[in-house]
Enzyme design. Structure first.
Site, PDB file in Angstrom:
ATOM      1  N   ASP A 102       3.911   4.930  -1.530  1.00 47.69           N
ATOM      2  CA  ASP A 102       2.639   4.411  -1.399  1.00 47.69           C
ATOM      3  C   ASP A 102       1.801   5.560  -1.743  1.00 47.69           C
ATOM      4  OD1 ASP A 102      -0.288   3.024  -0.934  1.00 47.69           O
ATOM      5  OD2 ASP A 102       1.344   1.159  -0.108  1.00 47.69           O
ATOM      6  N   HIS A 146       1.737   6.226  -5.081  1.00 48.93           N
ATOM      7  CA  HIS A 146       0.657   5.521  -5.680  1.00 48.93           C
ATOM      8  C   HIS A 146      -0.490   6.724  -6.146  1.00 48.93           C
ATOM      9  CE1 HIS A 146       1.674   1.426  -4.167  1.00 48.93           C
ATOM     10  NE2 HIS A 146       2.612   1.855  -5.137  1.00 48.93           N
TER      11      HIS A 146
END
EC number: 3.2.1.15
Length: 364
Positions: free
Chosen positions: A203, A225
């Protein structure tokens, strides 16, 4: 006579030394091998060593309210028992606090016991790893962390915190269902510096949801991410101002540079700089700035309640995969302004045909 005087002086000095306190109160240095004893005695210790500790299931290693100026050292291997709960596994607060890792230590959160592909969106209830809340003029450095169940560091209500040389290795979760393993989530904080971090996760490497005067420098981010502003909006504090991300490499990630604001929300994002950023093998978006974000997925319809102003991109370069998009900007009418981009070169992917209201000074 001189010899006598000298002898008298030496004897007097010796007496003074003998009469003086040792300089180290018995409670100044404390080594703990079990959590209950550490939690009970933490406030009386200036130098705390967490040595080879197994923290019981469902228990926070609660190091909040420490003595001003205290140092916490993690030594050996720190582990945690398994239970479905919210956590955190570790919590630290105080003023002028130093948290450090001894040579050869590991903090093993055993996230694989919780990973189920759903992260914090369902499935097993997973504990957050480390609450760095209510810290003032403090530092966390040299920690080696592996396999967090979900989010690693929550930084909230902090004024003046340096996080240096933090390694988080959640790479085992790439094939084992790790999700929402953000490395650093920042909210309602100022004067934050994250430097020389080495992150492998699934993430955001860094997610700045609110705060000011935040610096991210010389970091390595892989598998996640990217380095994100936001998502901004929908909280009590919805202002991000004065962020500099520099000298950082983002590789093998879904996104590189990302700014996202919540659809229909209010707030502001201003004075944001990304400079000397290297992107490698980005799967979805090299640069993505959008004002339509929802956790369930972007709406494709930007809203204007969280203006994004003063965005500087300087020497942001690298590659996305063939199926990825190099740059995507989706702004509401008049809600993105004062942008200044130079030396931006993203290659290897597709050009977006859906950019909207791109301000002057930027390109899509």
């Amino acid at each position: 006579m001189v010899a006598y005087a000298l002898t008298s002086m030496l004897l007097s000095a010796g007496a003074l030394v003998a009469a003086a306190p040792s300089g180290l109160d018995a409670r100044d240095g404390c080594t703990f091998t079990d959590a209950a004893t550490a939690i009970k005695n933490k406030a009386s210790c200036s130098n705390i060593v967490i040595s080879g500790m197994t923290v019981p299931a469902g228990t926070t290693l609660d190091l909040t309210g420490l003595k001003s100026g205290a140092t916490v050292t993690f030594q050996g291997t720190t582990t945690f028992g398994y239970k479905e709960w919210e956590g955190p596994l570790i919590s630290v607060s105080g003023t002028n606090i130093k948290v450090v890792g001894a040579s050869g230590h590991t903090i093993d959160a055993a996230g694989q016991k919780w990973w189920d592909g759903k992260g914090s969106n369902g499935g097993k209830t997973k504990p957050k790893f480390f609450y760095a809340h209510s810290l003032t003029t403090s530092s966390i450095s040299g920690l080696n962390i592996k396999n967090t169940p979900v989010q690693a560091f929550s930084i909230n209500g902090v004024t003046g915190l340096t996080l240096d040389r933090i390694t988080i290795d959640n790479s085992a979760g790439d094939s084992a269902g790790a999700h929402n393993t953000d490395a650093f989530d920042i909210g309602s904080s100022s004067g934050i510096t994250i430097s020389n971090a080495n992150i492998k996760n699934q993430d955001d490497c860094v997610a700045i949801n609110s705060g000011s005067d935040i610096h991210v420098t010389n970091c390595q981010c892989s598998g996640g991410h990217g380095v994100s502003i936001g998502s901004v909006g929908g909280r009590k504090d919805n202002t991000v101002k004065g962020v500099v991300v520099s000298g950082t490499t983002i590789a093998n990630s879904d996104n590189g540079v990302r700014i996202k604001t919540i659809s229909g929300a209010t707030g502001s994002v201003s004075d944001i700089t990304y400079e000397n950023i290297t992107l490698k093998n980005i799967a979805k978006y090299g640069i993505v700035i959008e004002q339509d974000y929802l956790n369930g997925g972007p709406t494709g319809k930007p809203t204007t309640g969280v203006p994004i102003t003063g965005v500087t991109l300087k020497n942001v370069a690298g590659s996305v995969t063939g199926s990825g998009t190099e740059i995507y900007v989706l702004c509401g009418k008049g809600s993105c302004s004062g942008w200044n981009w130079s030396g931006v070169s993203i290659t290897g992917g597709k050009k977006s045909s859906s950019c909207l209201n791109v301000p002057s000074g930027a390109s899509c």
